[in-house]
Design an enzyme around this catalytic site. Structure first.
Site, PDB file in Angstrom:
ATOM      1  CB  CYS A 140      -0.926  -0.010   1.209  1.00  0.00           C
ATOM      2  SG  CYS A 140      -0.116  -0.488   2.741  1.00  0.00           S
ATOM      3  CG  HIS A 222      -0.036   3.688   5.730  1.00  0.00           C
ATOM      4  ND1 HIS A 222       0.355   3.052   6.874  1.00  0.00           N
ATOM      5  CD2 HIS A 222      -0.286   2.694   4.835  1.00  0.00           C
ATOM      6  CE1 HIS A 222       0.353   1.742   6.685  1.00  0.00           C
ATOM      7  NE2 HIS A 222      -0.052   1.499   5.455  1.00  0.00           N
TER       8      HIS A 222
HETATM    9  P1  NAD Z   1      -5.236 -10.845   6.365  1.00  0.00           P
HETATM   10  O1  NAD Z   1      -4.600 -11.499   7.528  1.00  0.00           O
HETATM   11  O2  NAD Z   1      -6.326  -9.860   6.571  1.00  0.00           O
HETATM   12  O3  NAD Z   1      -5.800 -11.953   5.363  1.00  0.00           O
HETATM   13  C1  NAD Z   1      -5.086 -13.092   5.013  1.00  0.00           C
HETATM   14  C2  NAD Z   1      -6.067 -14.235   4.808  1.00  0.00           C
HETATM   15  O4  NAD Z   1      -5.365 -15.379   4.348  1.00  0.00           O
HETATM   16  C3  NAD Z   1      -6.773 -14.637   6.112  1.00  0.00           C
HETATM   17  O5  NAD Z   1      -8.140 -14.836   5.831  1.00  0.00           O
HETATM   18  C4  NAD Z   1      -6.092 -15.948   6.489  1.00  0.00           C
HETATM   19  O6  NAD Z   1      -6.943 -16.827   7.194  1.00  0.00           O
HETATM   20  C5  NAD Z   1      -5.770 -16.509   5.116  1.00  0.00           C
HETATM   21  N1  NAD Z   1      -4.694 -17.513   5.090  1.00  0.00           N
HETATM   22  C6  NAD Z   1      -3.707 -17.733   5.980  1.00  0.00           C
HETATM   23  N2  NAD Z   1      -2.912 -18.753   5.564  1.00  0.00           N
HETATM   24  C7  NAD Z   1      -3.414 -19.167   4.382  1.00  0.00           C
HETATM   25  C8  NAD Z   1      -3.053 -20.181   3.453  1.00  0.00           C
HETATM   26  N3  NAD Z   1      -1.992 -20.975   3.654  1.00  0.00           N
HETATM   27  N4  NAD Z   1      -3.803 -20.341   2.338  1.00  0.00           N
HETATM   28  C9  NAD Z   1      -4.881 -19.552   2.103  1.00  0.00           C
HETATM   29  N5  NAD Z   1      -5.278 -18.587   2.957  1.00  0.00           N
HETATM   30  C10 NAD Z   1      -4.549 -18.384   4.059  1.00  0.00           C
HETATM   31  O7  NAD Z   1      -4.037 -10.217   5.539  1.00  0.00           O
HETATM   32  P2  NAD Z   1      -4.148  -8.996   4.524  1.00  0.00           P
HETATM   33  O8  NAD Z   1      -4.046  -7.736   5.300  1.00  0.00           O
HETATM   34  O9  NAD Z   1      -5.286  -9.204   3.601  1.00  0.00           O
HETATM   35  O10 NAD Z   1      -2.763  -9.143   3.761  1.00  0.00           O
HETATM   36  C11 NAD Z   1      -2.606 -10.030   2.665  1.00  0.00           C
HETATM   37  C12 NAD Z   1      -1.389  -9.601   1.864  1.00  0.00           C
HETATM   38  O11 NAD Z   1      -1.622  -8.283   1.372  1.00  0.00           O
HETATM   39  C13 NAD Z   1      -0.074  -9.511   2.668  1.00  0.00           C
HETATM   40  O12 NAD Z   1       0.996  -9.806   1.793  1.00  0.00           O
HETATM   41  C14 NAD Z   1      -0.019  -8.061   3.067  1.00  0.00           C
HETATM   42  O13 NAD Z   1       1.282  -7.610   3.344  1.00  0.00           O
HETATM   43  C15 NAD Z   1      -0.587  -7.413   1.812  1.00  0.00           C
HETATM   44  N6  NAD Z   1      -1.163  -6.073   2.017  1.00  0.00           N
HETATM   45  C16 NAD Z   1      -1.931  -5.791   3.111  1.00  0.00           C
HETATM   46  C17 NAD Z   1      -2.443  -4.516   3.284  1.00  0.00           C
HETATM   47  C18 NAD Z   1      -3.265  -4.145   4.476  1.00  0.00           C
HETATM   48  O14 NAD Z   1      -3.250  -2.997   4.889  1.00  0.00           O
HETATM   49  N7  NAD Z   1      -4.021  -5.012   5.064  1.00  0.00           N
HETATM   50  C19 NAD Z   1      -2.193  -3.542   2.312  1.00  0.00           C
HETATM   51  C20 NAD Z   1      -1.464  -3.871   1.170  1.00  0.00           C
HETATM   52  C21 NAD Z   1      -0.947  -5.152   1.037  1.00  0.00           C
END
Ligand code: NAD
Length: 339
Positions: A140, A222
Site C-alpha cells: 500500500c 497511513h
Molecule cells: P489478512 O490477515 O487480513 O488476510 C489473510 C487471509 O489469508 C486470512 O483470511 C487468512 O486466514 C488466510 N490464510 C492464511 N494462511 C493461508 C493459506 N496458507 N492459504 C490460504 N489462505 C490463508 O491479511 P491482509 O491484510 O489481507 O494481507 C494479505 C497480503 O496483502 C499480505 O501480503 C499483506 O502484506 C498485503 N497487504 C496488506 C495490506 C493491508 O493494509 N491489510 C495492504 C497492502 C498489502
C-alpha cells in the site's frame, strides 16, 4: 471471461474478490478460506464458491454448516490466474503450488520482490508485466509513493526523493498489533526498506530515494510527507499533473478534510463499501515548490489502494488489454473511483 481464483480471503482478498466481480471481462472462480469463520459464511452468502485452502480442514466447514465446494486442489486447474492474498510470507511458499499447476499468480506486498519476475504498479510497470506468469503487486505504501512520483515525473525530472512514512499501527479489525500509546521508529535503521521497494517498480530511482518510517496508534490510514528534488518545476505544474494522474485526488484541509479521520468520513459519505478510498489523497495546501524541490503530504488507505492495481495486474499478465490507461479506465469505471 477470465476466471480468477482468490487464495486467502482476508482484508485484501475479500476486496479483490468484490473488485473482480465488478469487472465485465473477469469473474470470481472461487475464494479460499483456512477457517470456517464469519468471513467464510459471508463469502458464501455473497455467492462466491468457497474452497478449503488447507484440505484437512474441509470437514470443519461442513461441521459449521458452511457450504463448501471442495479444496483448492479441486479448482486450481480451472483458474486462469490466482490472486494470492495470504498473509506476508505465505505467498512465496504457495508459489511452488502455482508453478506445479502451471497457473499464473499475483502475490501481494507482504512478499519479497526477489521471488517474482517483476513488481506491479499500473502506471509504471503495466507494460513490463505484460504476459508474465508471477508478479507482485507492491504494498500500500509503495503503491502510494509510485503514484505520486508518476505525477511528479510526468512534468519534471526527479533528482532525489525523501519520504517520511507515518504508518498505521494495525488494520481496524486487528486486536493483536499496536502500538496503542507510543510512536515507534519502524524500522529504527535508516533508510527504511520502502525506498528499495519503490525501486523494484521504478529502477531509475536506484540511489535516489531514501525513506524513513514510524508507526503510530491509528488504524485508519497511513500518511506520507514527501520531498522531491527536481530539475525544475512550479506548484501549478505539479497540481495540474496530479489532476491528470489517475487514482490521486486532492483534498482541502480548509474545506474540512484536515485529517485522516475526516478523509475516511469523506469515503463513508461517498457510500464506499467498507469506507474504502482506493485513491491517494494529497492535501492541496501542502503542495509547495521551493528551489525546485516539491513538498507535499498525502494519505493512503492501506486496505484499499492496491485493489484496483490487482485488477490491472490481471489484465496485464493475461494480455487482456494492451494499453495501461485503457485498463486503468476500465477498472476505475467498474469500481466507481473518482478518477
Ligand atoms: P489478512 O490477515 O487480513 O488476510 C489473510 C487471509 O489469508 C486470512 O483470511 C487468512 O486466514 C488466510 N490464510 C492464511 N494462511 C493461508 C493459506 N496458507 N492459504 C490460504 N489462505 C490463508 O491479511 P491482509 O491484510 O489481507 O494481507 C494479505 C497480503 O496483502 C499480505 O501480503 C499483506 O502484506 C498485503 N497487504 C496488506 C495490506 C493491508 O493494509 N491489510 C495492504 C497492502 C498489502
Amino acid at each position: 471471461m477470465v476466471k480468477v481464483l482468490i487464495n486467502g480471503y482476508g482484508s485484501i482478498g475479500k476486496r479483490v474478490a468484490d473488485a473482480v466481480a465488478m469487472q465485465k471481462d473477469m469473474e470470481v472462480l472461487g475464494v479460499t478460506k483456512t477457517k470456517p469463520d464469519f468471513e467464510a459464511r459471508l463469502a458464501v452468502e455473497k455467492g462466491y464458491k468457497l474452497y478449503a485452502a488447507i484440505p484437512e480442514r474441509k470437514p470443519l466447514f461442513e461441521e459449521k454448516g458452511i457450504e463448501i465446494e471442495g479444496t483448492i486442489f479441486d479448482v486450481i486447474e480451472e483458474a486462469d490466474i490466482v490472486v494470492d492474498c495470504t498473509p506476508g510470507g505465505v505467498g512465496k511458499d504457495n508459489l511452488k503450488m502455482y508453478k506445479e499447476y502451471k497457473v499464473k499468480a499475483i502475490l501481494q506486498g507482504g512478499e519479497k520482490a526477489q521471488y517474482v519476475e517483476d513488481n506491479f504498479n499500473a502506471l509504471w510497470s503495466y507494460d513490463r508485466c505484460y504476459g508474465k506468469d508471477y508478479i507482485r503487486v507492491v504494498s500500500c505504501n509503495t503503491t502510494g509513493l509510485c503514484r505520486i512520483l508518476y505525477a511528479i515525473n510526468s512534468v519534471t525530472d526527479i533528482v532525489k526523493v525523501r519520504a517520511v512514512l507515518v504508518r498505521r499501527g494495525a488494520d481496524p479489525n486487528d486486536v493483536k498489533k499496536g502500538p496503542i500509546n507510543g510512536i515507534v521508529p519502524n524500522p529504527p535503521t535508516l533508510p527504511s526498506h520502502h525506498g528499495p521497494d519503490v525501486v523494484s517498480v521504478i529502477p531509475e530511482l536506484e540511489g535516489k530515494i531514501f525513506t524513513s518510517a514510524v508507526v503510530v496508534p491509528t488504524t485508519l490510514m497511513h500518511m506520507h510527507i514527501i520531498m522531491v528534488e527536481t530539475t525544475g518545476t512550479t506548484r501549478d505544474n505539479i497540481i495540474e499533473s496530479i489532476e491528470k494522474t489517475p487514482r490521486i485526488i486532492t483534498v482541502s484541509a480548509e474545506e474540512g478534510l484536515n485529517s485522516t479521520a475526516a478523509i475516511i468520513e469523506f469515503a463513508r459519505d461517498l457510500g464506499r463499501m467498507r469506507y474504502d478510498l482506493n485513491e491517494i489523497a494529497v492535501w492541496e495546501e501542502s503542495i509547495n515548490v521551493v528551489d525546485n524541490e516539491v513538498f507535499l503530504m498525502q494519505a493512503i488507505h492501506q486496505e484499499s489502494d492496491v485493489i484496483p492495481e490487482n485488477i490491472d495486474c490481471i489484465r496485464s499478465m493475461l494480455e487482456m488489454v494492451d494499453d495501461k490507461m485503457k485498463s486503468i479506465e476500465m477498472t476505475n469505471k467498474a469500481m466507481g473511483l473518482l478518477k
